[in-house]
Design a protein around this motif. Structure first.
Motif, short mmCIF file in Angstrom:
data_model
loop_
_atom_site.label_atom_id
_atom_site.label_comp_id
_atom_site.label_asym_id
_atom_site.label_seq_id
_atom_site.Cartn_x
_atom_site.Cartn_y
_atom_site.Cartn_z
N GLY A 23 34.49 61.77 9.23
CA GLY A 23 34.23 61.13 7.69
C GLY A 23 32.76 60.45 7.66
O GLY A 23 32.60 59.78 6.74
N TRP A 24 32.03 60.97 8.71
CA TRP A 24 30.67 60.50 8.54
C TRP A 24 29.65 61.51 8.31
O TRP A 24 29.89 62.65 8.73
CB TRP A 24 30.21 59.71 9.94
CG TRP A 24 30.71 58.42 9.88
CD1 TRP A 24 31.85 57.96 9.68
CD2 TRP A 24 30.06 57.19 10.12
NE1 TRP A 24 32.07 56.49 9.98
CE2 TRP A 24 30.79 55.83 10.37
CE3 TRP A 24 28.54 56.72 10.30
CZ2 TRP A 24 30.18 54.76 10.42
CZ3 TRP A 24 28.04 55.56 10.59
CH2 TRP A 24 29.31 54.53 10.64
N GLU A 25 28.55 61.70 8.19
CA GLU A 25 27.68 62.66 8.04
C GLU A 25 26.19 62.41 8.41
O GLU A 25 25.95 61.15 8.49
CB GLU A 25 27.55 63.15 6.42
CG GLU A 25 26.82 62.16 5.55
CD GLU A 25 26.65 62.47 4.22
OE1 GLU A 25 27.09 63.67 3.87
OE2 GLU A 25 26.35 61.74 3.25
N ARG A 26 25.38 63.31 8.64
CA ARG A 26 23.91 63.02 9.08
C ARG A 26 23.30 63.41 7.89
O ARG A 26 23.03 64.88 7.59
CB ARG A 26 23.41 64.13 10.20
CG ARG A 26 22.07 64.11 10.61
CD ARG A 26 21.76 64.69 11.78
NE ARG A 26 21.70 66.15 11.44
CZ ARG A 26 22.88 67.06 11.95
NH1 ARG A 26 23.55 66.50 12.91
NH2 ARG A 26 23.09 68.12 11.58
N PRO A 27 22.83 62.59 7.01
CA PRO A 27 21.92 63.09 5.84
C PRO A 27 20.63 63.79 5.81
O PRO A 27 20.18 63.76 7.03
CB PRO A 27 21.78 61.72 4.98
CG PRO A 27 21.62 60.76 6.11
CD PRO A 27 22.66 61.34 7.05
N GLU A 28 20.36 64.90 5.08
CA GLU A 28 19.03 65.34 5.21
C GLU A 28 17.95 64.70 5.08
O GLU A 28 16.83 64.90 5.59
CB GLU A 28 19.11 66.79 4.37
CG GLU A 28 20.12 67.99 4.68
CD GLU A 28 20.01 69.14 3.95
OE1 GLU A 28 19.12 69.20 2.72
OE2 GLU A 28 21.05 70.02 3.90
N ARG A 29 17.97 63.87 4.03
CA ARG A 29 16.84 62.92 3.60
C ARG A 29 17.34 61.42 3.36
O ARG A 29 18.42 61.31 3.05
CB ARG A 29 16.01 63.45 2.24
CG ARG A 29 15.68 64.75 2.29
CD ARG A 29 15.01 65.24 1.01
NE ARG A 29 14.25 66.31 1.21
CZ ARG A 29 15.02 67.67 0.78
NH1 ARG A 29 16.47 67.75 0.71
NH2 ARG A 29 14.44 68.67 0.82
N THR A 30 16.48 60.62 3.94
CA THR A 30 16.84 59.03 3.71
C THR A 30 15.45 58.53 3.46
O THR A 30 14.51 59.00 3.61
CB THR A 30 17.37 58.55 4.94
OG1 THR A 30 16.33 58.73 6.15
CG2 THR A 30 18.60 59.06 5.42
#
Length: 322
Positions: free
Chosen positions: A152-159
């Motif tokens: 249910g978690w993700e690694r965003p491409e941009r922050t």
């Protein structure tokens, strides 16, 4: 040593146009494109030979048709001059690289320049290190660790905050600013490079304020997306074992002007590579029924591993004696 070169990005002599991360003791495999150099103004670069017109015939550089050999002589002279320039450039490059083509010393003469062409995205490695695009693992190459990405978690491409980040997939409109979106849980990993503090305990106790302010006081552009912090309570302040290293963590419960508030934690421990620069892992979990369980903080901490290592000593939140 007081004169040691600090961690940072430095030009990679082996790969023009590239910068490589220096961790304070050795070069790492982490690279990035170098910032473009400012435009230089001046005379155009010399041509290494006579120009070729569209009809494919060699143009004369002097005289008129029937002018004899003067135009040809000038053409040859320009070509020779161009070769001299190239020879000088090659000689200068060899001198800069130690004469035999090997790189000279690294930043401030502290270590050799890197010659490897590996990049941070080269994976998987022979030692079984996980690929950076593995959706279940957050890979921190600079600090030599991996963090498990929960379901249910993700690694965003941009922050907005340019640090290694994982967060809950689901978002919601922020209670203090309905025009913005918040996340129920966020974890970031960063190198503690902008401080002289060398104690994990001291840095964790200092960083917890920044972790709380960044998550629940104001965002990076100054918006109070949770209505600001109204109070806080310290829940945990103790030594822990992380990836086989002795670290320290501090956890707060924060109350906010709007919304349920949340829990923040600063976890600090030495890097598993290089000069063992301190690493800061920040946690921000919303309180209330929609926020992640606090036990997930401990699960993530327990799952932090050195790159290439499947098991480490120490347990979740386990106290480490002085």
């Amino acid at each position: 040593m007081s004169n040691a070169t600090p961690p940072g990005w430095y030009p990679d002599a082996a790969i023009p146009g590239t910068e490589r991360w220096w961790d304070g003791a050795a070069w790492t495999a982490h690279t990035r494109p170098a910032a473009p150099a400012p435009q230089q103004f001046g005379p155009p670069a010399p041509q290494f030979g006579p120009p070729v017109p569209p009809d494919g015939t060699l143009a004369r550089t002097g005289g008129t048709s029937g002018g004899g050999g003067s135009g040809t002589t000038r053409t040859v002279a320009l070509a020779v001059a161009g070769l001299v320039v190239v020879g000088a450039a090659v000689t200068g490059a060899l001198l800069l690289r130690g004469g035999d083509g090997t790189p000279e010393a690294g930043p401030s003469g502290s270590a050799p320049k890197p010659t490897t062409t590996a990049t941070a995205t080269d994976a998987p490695s022979p030692d079984g290190s996980p690929a950076e695009d593995d959706p279940k693992v957050l890979v921190d190459q600079l600090n030599g660790i991996t963090l498990p990405i929960p379901d249910g978690w993700e690694r965003p491409e941009r922050t907005v905050d340019k640090v290694l980040t994982m967060r809950t997939v689901d978002s919601y409109r922020c209670p203090g600013d309905s025009g913005r979106y918040c996340y129920h849980g966020t974890v970031t990993s960063r190198t503690a490079s902008a401080t002289d503090i060398t104690s994990a305990e001291e840095l964790a106790k200092q960083d917890i304020t920044a972790a709380a302010d960044g998550a629940y006081e104001k965002d990076l552009v100054g918006n109070r997306i949770h209505g600001g912090i109204t109070s806080h309570e310290e829940l945990v302040s103790e030594s822990v074992s992380v990836a086989g290293r002795t670290g320290y963590r501090v956890r707060w419960r924060v109350e906010t002007g709007k919304g349920p508030g949340g829990y923040v934690q600063s976890l600090v421990f030495p890097s598993t590579v290089g000069s063992e620069t301190l690493v800061i892992v920040r946690y921000a979990f919303d309180a209330g029924p929609d926020g992640p369980s606090l036990t997930l903080m401990d699960t993530i901490t327990k799952g932090i591993r050195p790159i290439g290592d499947s098991a480490t000593s120490g347990g979740v939140g386990s106290s480490v004696g002085p």
